[in-house]
Motif scaffolding. Structure first.
Motif, short mmCIF file in Angstrom:
data_model
loop_
_atom_site.label_atom_id
_atom_site.label_comp_id
_atom_site.label_asym_id
_atom_site.label_seq_id
_atom_site.Cartn_x
_atom_site.Cartn_y
_atom_site.Cartn_z
N PHE A 52 64.40 72.89 13.62
CA PHE A 52 65.50 71.93 13.57
C PHE A 52 64.96 70.58 14.04
CE2 PHE A 52 67.44 76.07 14.32
CZ PHE A 52 68.31 76.12 13.25
N ARG A 53 64.94 69.61 13.15
CA ARG A 53 64.28 68.34 13.45
C ARG A 53 64.83 67.65 14.69
NH1 ARG A 53 61.25 66.53 8.67
NH2 ARG A 53 61.60 68.15 7.18
N ASN A 54 66.15 67.59 14.82
CA ASN A 54 66.72 66.87 15.96
C ASN A 54 66.37 67.57 17.27
OD1 ASN A 54 67.84 65.04 14.23
ND2 ASN A 54 69.83 66.02 14.19
N GLN A 55 66.65 68.84 17.37
CA GLN A 55 66.40 69.56 18.62
C GLN A 55 64.90 69.75 18.82
OE1 GLN A 55 68.32 73.33 18.88
NE2 GLN A 55 67.64 73.69 20.96
N GLY A 56 64.17 70.14 17.78
CA GLY A 56 62.73 70.35 17.91
C GLY A 56 61.99 69.09 18.30
N ALA A 57 62.34 67.97 17.68
CA ALA A 57 61.69 66.70 17.99
C ALA A 57 62.00 66.26 19.42
CB ALA A 57 62.12 65.63 16.99
N ALA A 58 63.25 66.40 19.82
CA ALA A 58 63.63 66.01 21.19
C ALA A 58 62.91 66.87 22.22
CB ALA A 58 65.13 66.14 21.36
N PRO A 80 58.47 56.36 15.38
CA PRO A 80 58.74 57.44 14.44
C PRO A 80 57.97 57.23 13.13
CG PRO A 80 60.59 55.94 14.48
CD PRO A 80 59.62 55.48 15.54
N TYR A 81 57.56 58.33 12.52
CA TYR A 81 56.93 58.28 11.21
C TYR A 81 57.87 58.99 10.24
CZ TYR A 81 53.82 59.08 7.31
OH TYR A 81 53.28 59.11 6.05
N ILE A 82 58.38 58.23 9.28
CA ILE A 82 59.34 58.75 8.30
C ILE A 82 58.70 58.67 6.93
CG2 ILE A 82 61.60 58.41 7.23
CD1 ILE A 82 62.46 57.21 9.98
N GLU A 83 58.72 59.79 6.21
CA GLU A 83 58.15 59.85 4.88
C GLU A 83 59.22 60.35 3.91
OE1 GLU A 83 54.81 62.62 2.93
OE2 GLU A 83 54.10 61.38 4.58
N ASN A 84 59.47 59.59 2.87
CA ASN A 84 60.50 59.93 1.88
C ASN A 84 61.85 60.22 2.53
OD1 ASN A 84 58.66 59.73 -0.27
ND2 ASN A 84 57.98 61.82 0.08
N GLY A 85 62.18 59.46 3.55
CA GLY A 85 63.47 59.60 4.21
C GLY A 85 63.54 60.74 5.22
N ASP A 86 62.45 61.47 5.42
CA ASP A 86 62.43 62.59 6.36
C ASP A 86 61.57 62.26 7.57
OD1 ASP A 86 64.00 64.29 4.76
OD2 ASP A 86 62.25 64.96 3.63
N LEU A 87 62.10 62.58 8.73
CA LEU A 87 61.33 62.40 9.97
C LEU A 87 60.20 63.42 9.99
CD1 LEU A 87 60.97 61.17 12.81
CD2 LEU A 87 62.53 62.94 13.64
N GLN A 88 58.97 62.93 10.12
CA GLN A 88 57.80 63.81 10.17
C GLN A 88 57.30 64.02 11.61
OE1 GLN A 88 56.56 65.36 7.30
NE2 GLN A 88 58.44 64.48 6.52
N GLY A 89 57.47 62.98 12.42
CA GLY A 89 57.02 63.06 13.80
C GLY A 89 56.96 61.69 14.44
N PHE A 90 56.27 61.62 15.57
CA PHE A 90 56.19 60.40 16.35
C PHE A 90 54.76 60.15 16.79
CE2 PHE A 90 60.31 62.29 17.01
CZ PHE A 90 61.19 61.23 16.84
N PHE A 91 54.36 58.88 16.80
CA PHE A 91 53.15 58.46 17.48
C PHE A 91 53.62 57.95 18.84
CE2 PHE A 91 51.87 58.02 13.04
CZ PHE A 91 50.67 58.70 13.06
N VAL A 92 53.16 58.60 19.89
CA VAL A 92 53.58 58.24 21.25
C VAL A 92 52.36 57.74 22.02
CG1 VAL A 92 54.75 59.01 23.33
CG2 VAL A 92 55.29 60.09 21.14
N THR A 93 52.49 56.57 22.62
CA THR A 93 51.39 56.01 23.40
C THR A 93 51.78 56.00 24.87
OG1 THR A 93 50.71 54.63 21.54
CG2 THR A 93 49.90 54.00 23.73
N TYR A 94 50.86 56.52 25.69
CA TYR A 94 51.03 56.56 27.14
C TYR A 94 49.93 55.70 27.75
CZ TYR A 94 53.85 60.65 26.07
OH TYR A 94 54.79 61.50 25.55
N GLN A 95 50.24 55.12 28.92
CA GLN A 95 49.27 54.26 29.59
C GLN A 95 49.38 54.44 31.09
OE1 GLN A 95 49.78 50.16 28.61
NE2 GLN A 95 47.94 49.50 29.69
#
Length: 97
Positions: A52-58, A80-95
């Motif tokens: 489930f994209r919403n719960q899984g991604a969160a 967020p990275y969205i391809e063809n209108g679908d959320l694929q994932g996130f690039f997250v940067t920490y410092q």
């Protein structure tokens, strides 16, 4: 503008040998590697393309944030990275501050 920032972050992460192996791994392992290698900044891919994209991604983002904040890193960017209108994932940067 967002796509340009994403492209720059991705290019910087791939160009750096220290970051090249950090994509598509367990966030806890990546955070430990970052501490071991004394990295000041880390970009991580958090996949959202299964379950489930919403719960899984969160949940995936929460696990990544927990892994890095317990090791002294702050969240700098979540793109967020969205391809063809679908959320694929996130690039997250920490410092490290």
């Amino acid at each position: 503008m967002q796509r340009l920032l994403l492209a720059v972050l991705l290019a910087a992460a791939v160009a750096s040998p220290a970051h090249a192996g950090l994509f598509d791994k367990n966030p806890d392992k990546v955070a430990q590697e970052a501490v071991t290698q004394n990295l000041r900044a880390v970009t991580l891919w958090v996949d959202a393309s299964w379950g489930f994209r919403n719960q899984g991604a969160a949940n995936a983002l929460s696990r990544a944030h927990q892994a890095f904040t317990t090791r002294g890193y702050d969240v700098v960017s979540v793109e967020p990275y969205i391809e063809n209108g679908d959320l694929q994932g996130f690039f997250v940067t920490y410092q490290k501050p």
